[in-house]
Design an enzyme around this catalytic site. Structure first.
Site, PDB file in Angstrom:
ATOM      1  N   ILE A 126       0.834  -1.201   0.000  1.00 47.82           N
ATOM      2  CA  ILE A 126       0.000   0.000   0.000  1.00 47.82           C
ATOM      3  C   ILE A 126       0.868   1.250   0.000  1.00 47.82           C
ATOM      4  O   ILE A 126       0.401   2.332  -0.344  1.00 47.82           O
ATOM      5  CB  ILE A 126      -0.968   0.036   1.206  1.00 47.82           C
ATOM      6  CG1 ILE A 126      -0.216   0.156   2.532  1.00 47.82           C
ATOM      7  CG2 ILE A 126      -1.897  -1.164   1.203  1.00 47.82           C
ATOM      8  CD1 ILE A 126      -1.110   0.434   3.723  1.00 47.82           C
ATOM      9  N   ASP A 127       2.150   1.116   0.375  1.00 46.02           N
ATOM     10  CA  ASP A 127       3.036   2.281   0.478  1.00 46.02           C
ATOM     11  C   ASP A 127       3.561   2.769  -0.868  1.00 46.02           C
ATOM     12  O   ASP A 127       4.127   3.853  -0.945  1.00 46.02           O
ATOM     13  CB  ASP A 127       4.227   1.957   1.378  1.00 46.02           C
ATOM     14  CG  ASP A 127       3.825   1.731   2.816  1.00 46.02           C
ATOM     15  OD1 ASP A 127       2.925   2.444   3.294  1.00 46.02           O
ATOM     16  OD2 ASP A 127       4.397   0.837   3.469  1.00 46.02           O
ATOM     17  N   ARG A 162     -10.791  22.753  16.454  1.00 47.73           N
ATOM     18  CA  ARG A 162      -9.609  22.012  16.839  1.00 47.73           C
ATOM     19  C   ARG A 162      -8.664  21.827  15.651  1.00 47.73           C
ATOM     20  O   ARG A 162      -9.097  21.834  14.505  1.00 47.73           O
ATOM     21  CB  ARG A 162      -9.987  20.607  17.322  1.00 47.73           C
ATOM     22  CG  ARG A 162     -10.723  20.547  18.646  1.00 47.73           C
ATOM     23  CD  ARG A 162     -11.222  19.128  18.870  1.00 47.73           C
ATOM     24  NE  ARG A 162     -11.819  18.964  20.187  1.00 47.73           N
ATOM     25  CZ  ARG A 162     -12.628  17.971  20.518  1.00 47.73           C
ATOM     26  NH1 ARG A 162     -12.942  17.059  19.607  1.00 47.73           N
ATOM     27  NH2 ARG A 162     -13.127  17.887  21.739  1.00 47.73           N
ATOM     28  N   GLU A 221       3.530   7.961   9.242  1.00 46.94           N
ATOM     29  CA  GLU A 221       4.011   7.410  10.510  1.00 46.94           C
ATOM     30  C   GLU A 221       5.527   7.515  10.663  1.00 46.94           C
ATOM     31  O   GLU A 221       6.041   7.556  11.782  1.00 46.94           O
ATOM     32  CB  GLU A 221       3.602   5.941  10.630  1.00 46.94           C
ATOM     33  CG  GLU A 221       4.202   5.048   9.554  1.00 46.94           C
ATOM     34  CD  GLU A 221       3.724   3.609   9.637  1.00 46.94           C
ATOM     35  OE1 GLU A 221       3.263   3.202  10.716  1.00 46.94           O
ATOM     36  OE2 GLU A 221       3.824   2.888   8.619  1.00 46.94           O
TER      37      GLU A 221
END
Length: 341
Positions: A126-127, A162, A221
């Site tokens: 998926i990367d 936010r 990530e």
């Protein structure tokens, strides 16, 4: 000929479509028999098999995951691992192996080919970080899942005033963050290729609030700040030596709140990016990869991998495809107006 098929590494939308295409063409056109190896390289290592015939692959096209199971088993990290694989292939009468996976799975396939095993590779991640191919299947599905999440988070960010951080997968390459962030209208996209400046990120957050809008930040990530230690969950490593990454989203939220006084929350998409039914593009690409993989078996193109170049499927050497990761091209930074530190 008897052909083994395995899927290794993280699961990915489109894996079942590849398996289906291999069997659906291999049985009637070439008269091959197929053996499914369960749970990645653990299958041939421990002779764990599953029947693969046309009835077994019916209805697989829209199914996510993999009917063969997967794992991050590294036979080269196990004593006598390679010898056991060779012995099991011989005992099962398997003449060739199709390995479907990412950098680690295909890295093992590359070494096995060099040791005399007849291997064909199919790129899966998926990367989208495998060299040799323009795109891998699974990537489009992951990007669409992340984009939809970003779309939904815009409204709740505005409602509560936010800053919202969306942490997506991408250990060393920021392709998912880049594509999903652009498509979802993120205000900042942070990727592993360039360390970010937390002070600059906070300035973008404040600027967005001054316009009466709430900012959305997409972060891969593996993204890391310019200063300080790497943001890691732990020092634990998997069988291929990869350190477990994560926590950058929470780091950003805490820093933004401390530096700007604005409330910040993090959504970690995690494995939801891997799950569910594949998109039409991923089904199309996975099917074409499967069809060309079984053709490569019939032609004896051992040690090669299917790859997408433009709209053509070509065969490239596994050694070339696994020698380095494909990271985001620097030319895309300014072209996409992506904000880094």
């Amino acid at each position: 000929m008897r052909v083994g098929v395995l899927t290794g590494g993280g699961d990915c939308p489109g894996l079942n479509a590849v398996i289906r295409a291999i069997v659906r063409k291999g049985v009637p056109e070439y008269g091959y028999q197929f053996v499914g190896f369960r749970d990645g390289w653990r299958g041939p290592l421990e002779a764990l098999t599953k029947t693969l015939d046309i009835p077994a692959v019916r209805g697989l096209l829209p199914r996510g995951g993999t009917i063969l199971g997967s794992s991050r088993t590294n036979p080269f990290a196990i004593e006598d691992g390679v010898e056991r694989i060779k012995a099991n292939l011989q005992n099962l009468g398997v003449d060739a192996l199709i390995a479907i996976g990412g950098e680690d799975t295909l890295g093992v396939a590359t070494k096995l080919h060099e040791l005399g095993v007849n291997v064909i590779g199919v790129p899966k991640t998926i990367d989208n970080d495998l060299s040799g191919t323009d795109y891998t299947f699974g990537f489009d599905t992951a990007v669409n899942i992340a984009m939809e999440a970003i779309d939904r988070l815009h409204s709740t960010a505005e409602s509560h005033h936010r800053a919202l951080i969306v942490e997506v997968m991408g250990r060393h390459a920021g392709w998912i963050a880049l594509h999903a962030g652009m498509a979802g209208g993120a205000n900042a996209i942070l990727i592993p290729e360039v360390r970010f400046d937390i002070e600059q990120v906070c300035k973008w957050v404040e600027a967005r609030f001054r316009l009466d809008y709430a900012p959305i930040i997409v972060v891969a990530e593996g993204a890391q700040p310019k200063e300080g230690t790497d943001v890691l969950v732990s020092g634990e490593k998997d069988a291929f030596g990869h350190v477990r990454l994560g926590g950058v989203g929470d780091y950003l939220a805490k820093e933004i709140e401390a530096r700007t006084g604005k409330e910040a929350r993090t959504t970690v998409l995690g494995h939801v990016q891997r799950g569910g039914t594949p998109t039409a593009r991923d089904r199309w690409l996975a099917t074409r990869f499967g069809l060309h993989a079984i053709d490569a078996v019939s032609q004896g193109k051992w040690g090669h991998m299917t790859a997408l170049r433009g709209t053509d499927i070509v065969m490239v050497p596994l050694a070339e495809a696994t020698k380095q990761l494909k990271t985001v091209d620097p030319s895309l930074y300014s072209e996409a107006e992506v904000f880094f530190g």
